[in-house]
Design an enzyme around this catalytic site. Sequence first.
Site, mmCIF file in Angstrom:
data_model
loop_
_atom_site.group_PDB
_atom_site.id
_atom_site.type_symbol
_atom_site.label_atom_id
_atom_site.label_comp_id
_atom_site.label_asym_id
_atom_site.label_seq_id
_atom_site.Cartn_x
_atom_site.Cartn_y
_atom_site.Cartn_z
ATOM 1 N N VAL A 149 2.422 -9.339 2.786
ATOM 2 C CA VAL A 149 2.497 -9.457 4.255
ATOM 3 C C VAL A 149 1.191 -10.021 4.814
ATOM 4 O O VAL A 149 0.950 -9.959 6.020
ATOM 5 C CB VAL A 149 2.811 -8.088 4.917
ATOM 6 N N ASP A 150 0.335 -10.602 3.910
ATOM 7 C CA ASP A 150 -0.996 -11.028 4.335
ATOM 8 C C ASP A 150 -1.047 -12.432 4.933
ATOM 9 O O ASP A 150 -2.086 -12.870 5.430
ATOM 10 C CB ASP A 150 -1.995 -10.908 3.172
ATOM 11 N N HIS A 208 8.921 -9.172 3.149
ATOM 12 C CA HIS A 208 8.542 -7.933 3.845
ATOM 13 C C HIS A 208 7.901 -8.198 5.194
ATOM 14 O O HIS A 208 7.240 -7.332 5.747
ATOM 15 C CB HIS A 208 7.620 -7.103 2.940
ATOM 16 N N CYS A 247 4.674 -1.543 24.584
ATOM 17 C CA CYS A 247 5.314 -2.802 24.953
ATOM 18 C C CYS A 247 5.132 -3.053 26.453
ATOM 19 O O CYS A 247 5.541 -2.222 27.268
ATOM 20 C CB CYS A 247 6.797 -2.748 24.610
ATOM 21 N N ASN A 286 1.356 -12.562 -14.847
ATOM 22 C CA ASN A 286 0.960 -11.266 -14.299
ATOM 23 C C ASN A 286 0.010 -10.566 -15.255
ATOM 24 O O ASN A 286 0.140 -10.695 -16.462
ATOM 25 C CB ASN A 286 2.199 -10.376 -14.076
ATOM 26 N N ARG A 287 -0.952 -9.861 -14.678
ATOM 27 C CA ARG A 287 -1.817 -9.012 -15.485
ATOM 28 C C ARG A 287 -1.122 -7.679 -15.664
ATOM 29 O O ARG A 287 -0.882 -6.984 -14.695
ATOM 30 C CB ARG A 287 -3.133 -8.792 -14.747
ATOM 31 N N GLY A 288 -0.732 -7.346 -16.918
ATOM 32 C CA GLY A 288 -0.049 -6.088 -17.160
ATOM 33 C C GLY A 288 1.447 -6.272 -17.235
ATOM 34 O O GLY A 288 1.971 -7.357 -16.950
ATOM 35 N N CYS A 303 8.869 -3.178 28.221
ATOM 36 C CA CYS A 303 9.750 -2.021 28.417
ATOM 37 C C CYS A 303 9.053 -0.684 28.178
ATOM 38 O O CYS A 303 9.678 0.369 28.309
ATOM 39 C CB CYS A 303 10.979 -2.139 27.503
ATOM 40 N N SER A 354 4.737 -6.784 -10.641
ATOM 41 C CA SER A 354 5.326 -6.055 -11.763
ATOM 42 C C SER A 354 6.831 -5.874 -11.540
ATOM 43 O O SER A 354 7.511 -5.306 -12.366
ATOM 44 C CB SER A 354 4.655 -4.689 -11.910
HETATM 45 ZN ZN LIG Z 1 9.869 -3.546 24.524
#
Ligand SMILES: [Zn+2]
EC number: 2.3.1.286
Length: 286
Positions: free
Chosen positions: A112-113, A128, A187, A253-255, A190, A229
Amino acid sequence: MLESVNAGTSEAQLAKLAQLVSLFERGPIAVLTGAGMSTDSGIPDYRGAGSPPRNPMNIAQFTEDPHYRRRFWAGARIGQNRMNTVEPNDGHRALARLEAAGRIEGVITQNVDGLHRRGGSRTVVELHGGGGVMRCIQCGERWTRSEVLGWFDTLNPGYAERNAGAEVAPDGDALVTEVDSVRVPLCPGCGGTLRPDVVYFGETVPVAVFDAAAELVSRSTALLVVGSSLAVNTGMRLVHKTERLGNPLAVINRGPTAIDARPSLAVRIDGGTTETLTALADALGA
Ligand SMILES: [Zn+2]
């Protein structure tokens, strides 16, 4: 570091790299990335070998417990400065080069970076979501994280300055102690609760997002898993999709990973994502 350099140049590793290169002969492939992709950008992979155990954020607690929310926003504000220093690494840039050269269809990521887009990738499916976006639970409106943290500063004058010395974990989470007095941004439309626009542990990937990932896999001739993994269920669904298409799998992959014993696994490189992807892009002339 020395260990990875040695591994990357050994004869066995070179033979495996050649095998990986040959996987591209049938056409562009799809890439699925996980946390290991971003460790060289300074974001720790908590699932990797030797990592400390960690409790993923609990979204039920977030939505139901006001104290938890105050702690979240305080930590997000103090951790902001560290996260602003995180940059894409050469692995992200190698994937962008491979896409520009027509070698990969695009990147599907569990991260998600936001580093794939910043690293130059154009087709990116964020399974994600993105940590840089906030969403209203009630009305669904979205804002950038930095915008909402600006509201935090207005609601909590002097807070960031008073707590600037708080310890910040490598993933940007700050260990703040001044929590009870924190006023949480709401928000502006709202008055609803704002939450990160990401899929947390126990939540499901939106259907449209998974469909976009599955479509990308369908257009490709293989699936290359990088820095994961495959402990996450959505990743395994894409593995199954690849196998149903009769296409091969590959892993950097490591591992160990969850697919190490599968007959469809054509090549597995136990190594760092940055150096392996850079070597791959170089070998393919990308
Ligand atoms: Zn809202």
